[in-house]
Motif scaffolding. Structure first.
Motif, PDB file in Angstrom:
ATOM      1  N   GLU A  13     117.479   4.808  -9.198  1.00 29.89           N
ATOM      2  CA  GLU A  13     117.774   5.791  -8.155  1.00 29.89           C
ATOM      3  C   GLU A  13     117.395   5.278  -6.768  1.00 29.89           C
ATOM      4  O   GLU A  13     117.075   6.052  -5.874  1.00 29.89           O
ATOM      5  CB  GLU A  13     117.019   7.094  -8.433  1.00 29.89           C
ATOM      6  N   SER A  14     117.450   3.969  -6.567  1.00 29.91           N
ATOM      7  CA  SER A  14     116.980   3.402  -5.302  1.00 29.91           C
ATOM      8  C   SER A  14     117.793   3.879  -4.099  1.00 29.91           C
ATOM      9  O   SER A  14     117.248   4.021  -2.996  1.00 29.91           O
ATOM     10  CB  SER A  14     117.014   1.867  -5.371  1.00 29.91           C
ATOM     11  N   ARG A  18     114.939   7.268  -0.430  1.00 32.77           N
ATOM     12  CA  ARG A  18     114.468   7.428   0.950  1.00 32.77           C
ATOM     13  C   ARG A  18     114.874   8.782   1.519  1.00 32.77           C
ATOM     14  O   ARG A  18     114.090   9.435   2.226  1.00 32.77           O
ATOM     15  CB  ARG A  18     115.001   6.289   1.826  1.00 32.77           C
ATOM     16  N   GLU A  19     116.085   9.228   1.216  1.00 26.60           N
ATOM     17  CA  GLU A  19     116.514  10.551   1.658  1.00 26.60           C
ATOM     18  C   GLU A  19     115.705  11.638   0.951  1.00 26.60           C
ATOM     19  O   GLU A  19     115.329  12.640   1.567  1.00 26.60           O
ATOM     20  CB  GLU A  19     118.005  10.735   1.385  1.00 26.60           C
ATOM     21  N   PHE A  20     115.418  11.417  -0.323  1.00 25.05           N
ATOM     22  CA  PHE A  20     114.587  12.385  -1.041  1.00 25.05           C
ATOM     23  C   PHE A  20     113.205  12.491  -0.396  1.00 25.05           C
ATOM     24  O   PHE A  20     112.684  13.594  -0.192  1.00 25.05           O
ATOM     25  CB  PHE A  20     114.444  11.970  -2.510  1.00 25.05           C
ATOM     26  N   LEU A  96     118.638  14.661  -5.881  1.00 29.78           N
ATOM     27  CA  LEU A  96     118.840  15.690  -4.852  1.00 29.78           C
ATOM     28  C   LEU A  96     119.896  16.726  -5.234  1.00 29.78           C
ATOM     29  O   LEU A  96     120.411  17.433  -4.368  1.00 29.78           O
ATOM     30  CB  LEU A  96     119.190  15.053  -3.497  1.00 29.78           C
ATOM     31  N   GLN A  97     120.196  16.836  -6.507  1.00 28.08           N
ATOM     32  CA  GLN A  97     121.035  17.950  -6.940  1.00 28.08           C
ATOM     33  C   GLN A  97     120.258  19.264  -6.870  1.00 28.08           C
ATOM     34  O   GLN A  97     120.835  20.317  -6.615  1.00 28.08           O
ATOM     35  CB  GLN A  97     121.556  17.707  -8.360  1.00 28.08           C
ATOM     36  N   ARG A 199     125.316  15.041  -6.580  1.00 30.36           N
ATOM     37  CA  ARG A 199     124.381  13.929  -6.413  1.00 30.36           C
ATOM     38  C   ARG A 199     124.493  13.367  -5.001  1.00 30.36           C
ATOM     39  O   ARG A 199     125.593  13.236  -4.449  1.00 30.36           O
ATOM     40  CB  ARG A 199     124.685  12.805  -7.409  1.00 30.36           C
ATOM     41  N   PHE A 200     123.340  12.979  -4.433  1.00 31.05           N
ATOM     42  CA  PHE A 200     123.347  12.387  -3.098  1.00 31.05           C
ATOM     43  C   PHE A 200     123.881  10.962  -3.134  1.00 31.05           C
ATOM     44  O   PHE A 200     124.616  10.538  -2.240  1.00 31.05           O
ATOM     45  CB  PHE A 200     121.926  12.404  -2.517  1.00 31.05           C
TER      46      PHE A 200
END
Length: 314
Positions: A13-14, A18-20, A96-97, A199-200
């Motif tokens: 999930e790399s 960072r957004e998470f 980020l769902q 998903r983001f």
């Protein structure tokens, strides 16, 4: 000071971490709690762990835990809960769902006296109708096959109190269906309804084969109905076969036996053979799980664990 830890299991999930972290840090800044986040790398094959370490270097509230290999989400989640030392723990996926901004509402419900606050999905953006339908069907089947009131349309996204976590840590079974275990521990529980986002970044790791095995895991972990079903089907088949045998015998006495019926004989043999194999398969599923439990292997192995730098103040 009251503390909160957010456990985030991740596998490859790399792209979205960072957004998470940006969004979870904004949530932390708005809470009057000692907040930390624990990222669990479930043996990722990309640079997920390197990104986690960079986030830890930039924010002292971040801790990282890396498993020795990919053990699966259920065990990665278990590892995170085992290492979350806080008054309340939130479980959330890294894709980020599930919006981290709901954590404030979870905390409010917790302060009202609920030990478990879980998110119930009103809608699921970015998913195919087949996946939505199969998910809905799974929850309905689980509801009918077990005595456990597993909430419908609910994933792992939830907050748990310290006593709920301590109770969950007593359950050390190897074949783990966490949604069922979350419900099994009991204590006052409530839900918050929300719309699930797409998903983001990246792709889902849950293909239909893995989802099918996950469904089998859930059913066999909390229900013995498949075994009873095999018994009932066997009894029903035996009754039908007995009636058919009487009919064949009576027909031979009354009209003779001109040696016919090979196709019907093959149909009956194949049908009963298929039922027997199905029953053996059901028994094998339960036997295999008993075999895994009997070996008593560790649930997971840790490669590295770096705790957060934040000091808890009581």
């Amino acid at each position: 000071m009251t503390s909160l830890t957010v456990v985030v299991p991740a596998y490859n999930e790399s792209d979205g971490l960072r957004e998470f972290q940006r969004r979870i840090a904004a949530v932390f800044d708005g809470l009057d709690l000692d907040c930390r986040v624990l990222y669990v790398d479930d043996g990722s094959r990309d640079d997920t762990y390197a990104v986690m370490e960079s986030l830890r270097a930039a924010d002292p509230r971040v801790s990282t835990l890396r498993l020795s290999r990919n053990f699966g989400k259920e065990l990665a989640l278990t590892a995170g809960l085992d290492h979350a030392d806080a008054d309340a723990v939130v479980v959330i996926d890294a894709d980020l769902q599930d919006p981290p901004e709901l954590i404030g509402q979870f905390v409010q419900k917790w302060r009202e006296g609920f030990d478990v606050v879980y998110g119930t999905r009103a809608s699921r953006a970015g998913e195919t109708w087949i996946k939505k339908w199969t998910s809905t069907a799974f929850y309905r089947v689980m509801e009918r096959m077990t005595d456990l009131p597993i909430p419908r349309d609910t994933g792992d996204f939830r907050l748990m109190s310290r006593r709920a976590i301590d109770a969950l840590k007593l359950l050390r079974e190897r074949q783990r269906f966490m949604k069922g275990l979350f419900t099994w521990v009991g204590f006052p529980q409530t839900s918050i309804v929300y719309d699930r986002d797409p998903r983001f970044a990246g792709d889902s790791k849950w293909n239909y084969w893995r989802l099918w095995n996950f469904a089998l895991e859930g059913i066999t972990s909390f229900s013995s109905i498949p075994l009873r079903l095999a018994t009932y089907v066997g009894i029903f088949s035996a009754v039908i076969a007995f009636v058919f045998a009487i009919w064949v015998f009576a027909k031979a006495l009354l009209f003779g036996d001109p040696v016919r019926g090979y196709p019907s004989l093959m149909v009956v043999v194949l049908f009963l053979g298929g039922l027997q194999l199905m029953a053996l398969g059901m028994i094998g599923e339960y036997l295999g799980r008993t075999y895994v439990e009997a070996k008593q292997r560790p649930l997971y192995l840790i490669d590295r664990f770096h705790p957060a730098q934040t000091v808890r103040v009581d």
